[in-house]
Design a protein around this motif. Structure first.
Motif, short mmCIF file in Angstrom:
data_model
loop_
_atom_site.label_atom_id
_atom_site.label_comp_id
_atom_site.label_asym_id
_atom_site.label_seq_id
_atom_site.Cartn_x
_atom_site.Cartn_y
_atom_site.Cartn_z
N GLU A 79 0.84 -1.21 0.00
CA GLU A 79 0.00 0.00 0.00
C GLU A 79 0.87 1.26 0.00
O GLU A 79 2.05 1.20 0.28
CB GLU A 79 -0.89 0.01 1.25
CG GLU A 79 -2.08 -0.91 1.12
CD GLU A 79 -3.02 -0.81 2.31
OE1 GLU A 79 -2.85 0.09 3.14
OE2 GLU A 79 -3.91 -1.68 2.40
N GLY A 80 0.22 2.39 -0.28
CA GLY A 80 0.84 3.70 -0.05
C GLY A 80 1.79 4.18 -1.13
O GLY A 80 2.56 5.11 -0.94
N ARG A 81 1.76 3.54 -2.29
CA ARG A 81 2.60 4.03 -3.39
C ARG A 81 1.88 5.15 -4.14
O ARG A 81 0.67 5.28 -4.08
CB ARG A 81 2.91 2.91 -4.38
CG ARG A 81 3.90 1.92 -3.85
CD ARG A 81 4.23 0.87 -4.90
NE ARG A 81 5.14 -0.10 -4.35
CZ ARG A 81 6.46 -0.09 -4.51
NH1 ARG A 81 7.04 0.84 -5.24
NH2 ARG A 81 7.22 -1.00 -3.96
N ALA A 82 2.65 5.93 -4.89
CA ALA A 82 2.07 6.85 -5.87
C ALA A 82 2.03 6.10 -7.19
O ALA A 82 3.07 5.61 -7.66
CB ALA A 82 2.91 8.10 -5.99
N VAL A 83 0.83 5.97 -7.76
CA VAL A 83 0.72 5.31 -9.07
C VAL A 83 0.90 6.37 -10.15
O VAL A 83 0.23 7.40 -10.15
CB VAL A 83 -0.66 4.63 -9.22
CG1 VAL A 83 -0.86 4.13 -10.66
CG2 VAL A 83 -0.79 3.46 -8.25
N VAL A 84 1.86 6.13 -11.04
CA VAL A 84 2.12 7.05 -12.16
C VAL A 84 1.76 6.31 -13.43
O VAL A 84 2.40 5.32 -13.78
CB VAL A 84 3.61 7.48 -12.18
CG1 VAL A 84 3.89 8.40 -13.37
CG2 VAL A 84 4.00 8.16 -10.87
N GLU A 85 0.67 6.77 -14.08
CA GLU A 85 0.21 6.05 -15.29
C GLU A 85 0.69 6.78 -16.54
O GLU A 85 0.44 7.98 -16.73
CB GLU A 85 -1.32 5.94 -15.29
CG GLU A 85 -1.80 5.16 -16.50
CD GLU A 85 -3.27 4.76 -16.44
OE1 GLU A 85 -3.93 4.96 -15.40
OE2 GLU A 85 -3.74 4.21 -17.46
N PHE A 86 1.37 6.05 -17.41
CA PHE A 86 1.93 6.63 -18.64
C PHE A 86 0.94 6.44 -19.79
O PHE A 86 0.57 5.31 -20.11
CB PHE A 86 3.26 5.94 -18.97
CG PHE A 86 4.31 6.17 -17.93
CD1 PHE A 86 5.12 7.29 -17.97
CD2 PHE A 86 4.47 5.28 -16.87
CE1 PHE A 86 6.10 7.52 -17.00
CE2 PHE A 86 5.44 5.50 -15.89
CZ PHE A 86 6.25 6.62 -15.96
N GLY A 87 0.49 7.57 -20.38
CA GLY A 87 -0.48 7.49 -21.48
C GLY A 87 -1.85 7.09 -20.97
O GLY A 87 -2.46 6.16 -21.47
N ALA A 88 -2.34 7.84 -19.96
CA ALA A 88 -3.54 7.42 -19.23
C ALA A 88 -4.81 7.42 -20.10
O ALA A 88 -5.70 6.61 -19.88
CB ALA A 88 -3.74 8.30 -18.00
N GLY A 89 -4.93 8.33 -21.08
CA GLY A 89 -6.12 8.38 -21.93
C GLY A 89 -7.38 8.46 -21.09
O GLY A 89 -7.48 9.28 -20.17
N SER A 90 -8.32 7.58 -21.34
CA SER A 90 -9.58 7.62 -20.59
C SER A 90 -9.44 6.92 -19.24
O SER A 90 -10.34 6.97 -18.42
CB SER A 90 -10.67 6.93 -21.40
OG SER A 90 -10.38 5.55 -21.45
N ALA A 91 -8.31 6.26 -19.01
CA ALA A 91 -8.02 5.60 -17.71
C ALA A 91 -9.14 4.65 -17.28
O ALA A 91 -9.44 4.53 -16.11
CB ALA A 91 -7.74 6.66 -16.64
N ARG A 92 -9.74 3.95 -18.25
CA ARG A 92 -10.87 3.08 -17.90
C ARG A 92 -10.45 1.87 -17.08
O ARG A 92 -11.25 1.32 -16.33
CB ARG A 92 -11.58 2.62 -19.17
CG ARG A 92 -12.72 3.56 -19.56
CD ARG A 92 -13.13 3.35 -20.99
NE ARG A 92 -13.71 2.03 -21.23
CZ ARG A 92 -14.00 1.59 -22.45
NH1 ARG A 92 -13.73 2.33 -23.51
NH2 ARG A 92 -14.53 0.40 -22.62
N LYS A 93 -9.20 1.42 -17.25
CA LYS A 93 -8.77 0.22 -16.51
C LYS A 93 -8.26 0.57 -15.13
O LYS A 93 -8.12 -0.30 -14.27
CB LYS A 93 -7.61 -0.46 -17.26
CG LYS A 93 -7.96 -0.93 -18.62
CD LYS A 93 -6.68 -1.22 -19.39
CE LYS A 93 -6.95 -1.26 -20.86
NZ LYS A 93 -5.75 -1.10 -21.66
N THR A 94 -7.93 1.84 -14.94
CA THR A 94 -7.23 2.25 -13.72
C THR A 94 -8.00 1.96 -12.43
O THR A 94 -7.39 1.56 -11.44
CB THR A 94 -6.88 3.75 -13.82
OG1 THR A 94 -6.39 3.99 -15.13
CG2 THR A 94 -5.86 4.15 -12.80
#
Ligand code: AVI
Length: 318
Positions: A79-94
């Motif tokens: 737990e407690g990480r910062a999630v950095v998403e590359f090319g997030a777009g609509s981020a539907r899976k996130t």
């Protein structure tokens, strides 16, 4: 909680890099343009439609993996990480990942500001206690993460097999840049599309409804609109082919007749049958995946695939 200080889209100037990339790409032989320029507003909407197509298996296969293995991710990542998403777009899976691992912050990065802000606002309302810090930018260039996550260990999230859109040497460079950006204590969860039979691969990039064709042809509309182009849309057709030697799907825009057109005041000619190579989508076998990650400075620690082995989610540590 959405934290942003970006200017609204209407006030942003057109990216001069678009002009440079298109002029360079049309000037070389064979003609080739980088796939990042597909994603204007219309291109991003068309891509969202692609992800729902029956032929386009990657999105639903990866989403099912994210849904099915949440507990495993939580255990492996903590737990407690910062999630950095590359090319997030609509981020539907996130949301599946965020729900599973309970991060301390979420930084979605995308080149399309309009899309990014819309999806960030949605995520912020679904996760009201999570700081959402959208970053508009090209992850192929230098990036600065928000200082608010300075003290947090990071998890890079790079779903969708976007790594496949890079030439292998550029993919290694990008993985190294991610490693540098995310730091020593970081991890990376990355989606990679597997090599499979040619028919299935080609169908995924040349669907019956013609959505992928519209996505490819939209690049021409964008060039005409933003770069004073006069390319005839009816002068091109969409082509998708499997290049077995390079283990990649290639998308091309093929001239159906001899063409003569202008872009940003420069004159170009194409013979009938000549193409503009607009995208490559590399596919990786299980060993290739690990080789690529290691070359990029990451050590694979776990891997999840569907029963048919269509797609893999790989977790690696710095
Ligand atoms: C974004 N990227 C991973 C997609 C792919 O599968 O290579 C882009 C795409 N092009 C046509 N269909 C999907």
């Amino acid at each position: 909680m959405l934290l942003t200080d970006e200017a609204p889209a209407a006030r942003r100037a057109i990216d001069p890099a678009f002009r440079r990339d298109i002029i360079d790409g049309l000037s070389r032989a064979p003609k080739a343009t980088p796939p990042i320029w597909f994603y204007d507003r219309r291109g991003s909407e068309l891509f969202e439609r692609i992800t729902d197509l029956p032929e386009y298996y990657p999105t639903r296969t990866e989403t099912a993996l994210l849904q099915a293995h949440g507990q495993d991710f939580a255990k492996a990542v903590g737990e407690g990480r910062a999630v950095v998403e590359f090319g997030a777009g609509s981020a539907r899976k996130t949301p599946h990942l965020l729900r599973a691992i309970q991060p301390a912050a979420y930084v979605p990065i995308d080149i399309s500001g309009d899309f990014l802000h819309a999806s960030s606002a949605q995520l912020a309302s679904a996760f009201p206690d999570l700081p959402v810090l959208p970053l508009v930018g090209d992850f192929n260039g230098p990036l600065h993460l928000p200082t608010t996550i300075d003290t947090l260990p990071r998890l890079g999230f790079f779903p969708g097999s976007t790594i496949g859109n890079m030439e292998p040497d550029a993919a290694v460079d990008l993985l190294r840049a991610m490693r540098q950006l995310l730091g020593d204590a970081s991890m990376l969860l990355i989606g990679m599309d597997r090599i499979k039979d040619r028919q299935r691969l080609v169908a995924a990039y040349d669907d019956d409804a013609g959505v992928t064709a519209a996505f490819n042809l939209n690049l021409i509309a964008r060039i005409n609109r933003e770069l004073e182009g006069d390319l005839p849309i009816d002068g091109f057709v969409h082509r998708a082919l499997w290049n077995d030697d390079k283990a990649r799907i290639e998308m091309h825009l093929e001239a159906v007749r001899p063409l003569h057109f202008h872009v940003a005041g420069q004159c170009f000619r194409m013979a009938a049958g000549e193409t503009i190579h607009t995208e490559s989508s590399h596919k990786y076998g299980a060993r290739d995946e690990r080789l690529l990650l290691r070359a990029g400075g990451w050590e694979p620690v776990r891997e999840w695939t569907d029963p048919d082995g269509l797609f893999a989610l790989v977790l690696a540590k710095a």
